[in-house]
Write an enzyme that holds these catalytic residues in place. Sequence first.
Site, PDB file in Angstrom:
ATOM      1  CD  GLU A  35      -8.923  33.520 -16.842  1.00 55.14           C
ATOM      2  OE1 GLU A  35      -9.007  32.767 -18.069  1.00 55.14           O
ATOM      3  OE2 GLU A  35      -9.929  34.224 -16.371  1.00 55.14           O
ATOM      4  NE  ARG A 261      -2.721  25.928 -27.239  1.00 54.95           N
ATOM      5  CZ  ARG A 261      -3.262  26.408 -26.068  1.00 54.95           C
ATOM      6  NH1 ARG A 261      -3.760  27.559 -26.369  1.00 54.95           N
ATOM      7  NH2 ARG A 261      -3.608  25.785 -25.060  1.00 54.95           N
ATOM      8  CE  LYS A 271      -5.629  27.307 -17.720  1.00 52.95           C
ATOM      9  NZ  LYS A 271      -6.206  28.513 -17.220  1.00 52.95           N
TER      10      LYS A 271
END
Length: 556
Positions: A35, A261, A271
């Site tokens: 994104e 992750r 983020k």
Amino acid sequence: MAETENRPTNFIRQIIDKDLASGLHQQVKTRFPPEPNGFLHIGHAKSICLNFGIAEDYQGTCNLRFDDTNPAKEDISFVNSIKEDVHWLGFEWSGEARYSSDYFDRLHGFAVELIEKGLAYVDFSTHDEMRALRGTLTEPGSNSPYRDTDVQTNLQEFAKMANGEYQEGQCSLRAKIDMASPFMCMRDPVIYRVKFAHHHQTKDKWCIYPMYDFTHCISDAIEGITHSLCTLEFQDNRRLYDWVIDNITIDAHPRQYEFSRLNLEYTVLSKRRLIQLVDEKHVSGWDDPRMPTIAGLRRRGYTPGAVREFCKRIGVTKMDNMVEMGMLEACIRDDLNVNAPRAMAVLEPVKVIIENLPEGSSETLTAPNHPNDESMGIREITFSREIWIEAEDFREQANKKFKRLVLGKEVRLRNAYVIKAERVDKDDAGNITTIYCTYDEQTLGKDPADGRKVKGVIHWVDANTAAPAQFRLYDRLFNVPNPAAQENFVNAINDASLIVKNGYAESSLAHATVDDGNWQFERTGYFCCDKDSSEGQLVFNQTVGLRDTWAKIENQ
RNA sequence: UGGGGUAUAGCCAAGUUGGUAAGGCAGCGGGUUUUGAUCCCGCCAUUCGUAGGUUCGAGUCCUGCUACCCCAGCCA
């Protein structure tokens, strides 16, 4: 760089091997779907290397797709930085970059299809009402009063939503699945919401935007993605991914597989937290050399090859992990040890005057650019009566373990002569201002003829030709291994994460620029020129220090 | 008994018809060295979260426990 030879092996590649062997697929298609709401970081590099790496190794393709369904958080500057970073890492996406927003028309059509099939409805519940009806982790939810609205009405209401006749939050389109599902994401998830936001791609065309769960699976199917790889927190969402694909009219059914992750010690990789570090100015920006962002690593002097090698070494599994910073550092050292030319720079200078050299004398010496690689050539360095050495390389007295310059003792100047410290000058505060030495003119390129053993070697620069330079030394950004686990992670920021030293670099570096790559400043570490650097004032970033067993001995 | 996941060395991680624990990072010894770097040599899991079971044989199969992670955004 010397990347490890063998192809990685992991559970995802094993699945692909099976799918290819069984004939389920003839070619693999993956995608990297960020994104555009921030800069890419080392955790994204793991996903990039996985997706693009698989495409390369299996002669398939990998798309770059911006998952841009939430215009409120996104910006075109992020799509540009993401493209730059993927390229910098050395990967080429298939065709043009894609955007989920490219499919907004089709997505809208699929939403209408669900409504027509009685599998979606417009809900006018408020956020609070919706939450109350959702139930809890252990209790089932209950149906919304709008759940049984007829198809025609739903079609009309959805059209009104798209037409801007409802305010944000007033209503949403929900998939009709199962309010008692043990998967929270299956309790009639919202698939479209009203949002009067300007979109960086579609501008003001839409005032309703599809949600991730509805968009991602369809985008994958439209692009013919065979293996949709994402992180572990989407495992539950896979049920919704499959539900959407199974309930609309579309050919492909991509399969989603989840891997863990990356977590790296002494930094943060979410983020949200990185945005906070930038917004609250705890760092100078997204490319601050202390940031775990691709841009930060690049400015710090990390190479694409080192980052790729790191991703290869950490592997891909479903296990929660916390990788030590030493793993990353080993990768960049391995690369730079082989590829970075050597040079000399003194970060914290103290003046040495060689008294048995005549005033104004200067000699040109040569030095190899790499001790183990002749092909990297040689360079000239000047040697004269006044030189700078590292303050920590001199002691008035020391035991035999200290293999550097000591009063009354000898040491070798790297690439030059053996010198002996005779006496020192000090200022009023007792700090050494000048070290007076004599040199042995017979020791250039050879040991003393009388068999004297000189153990230490120190680096130096000629005071007459050296270029003033600033050296920025970086340490871990946080004081604790897992700052994300702190109540407030910014409280764990390491105050000493940036140390600035002002010294000198050898004359061959006088015109160094940010495009010149890395050097090893011998006995110190690997450095690169920072973008703040100018001809008159050089600025170097320390990428990583050399392994330092002496420091370990001294600290014990 | 809400559901979904994961447990192999300090860290990362191989191990896939059950056959006697890869590799990397870190660490520790030693050698070479005009970088206390590099390089080279050697050491570093009788044991795979735990308790049982099946088997000639189990990290791999079965059962029961335990620990940790994720899910209740109109974020992704």
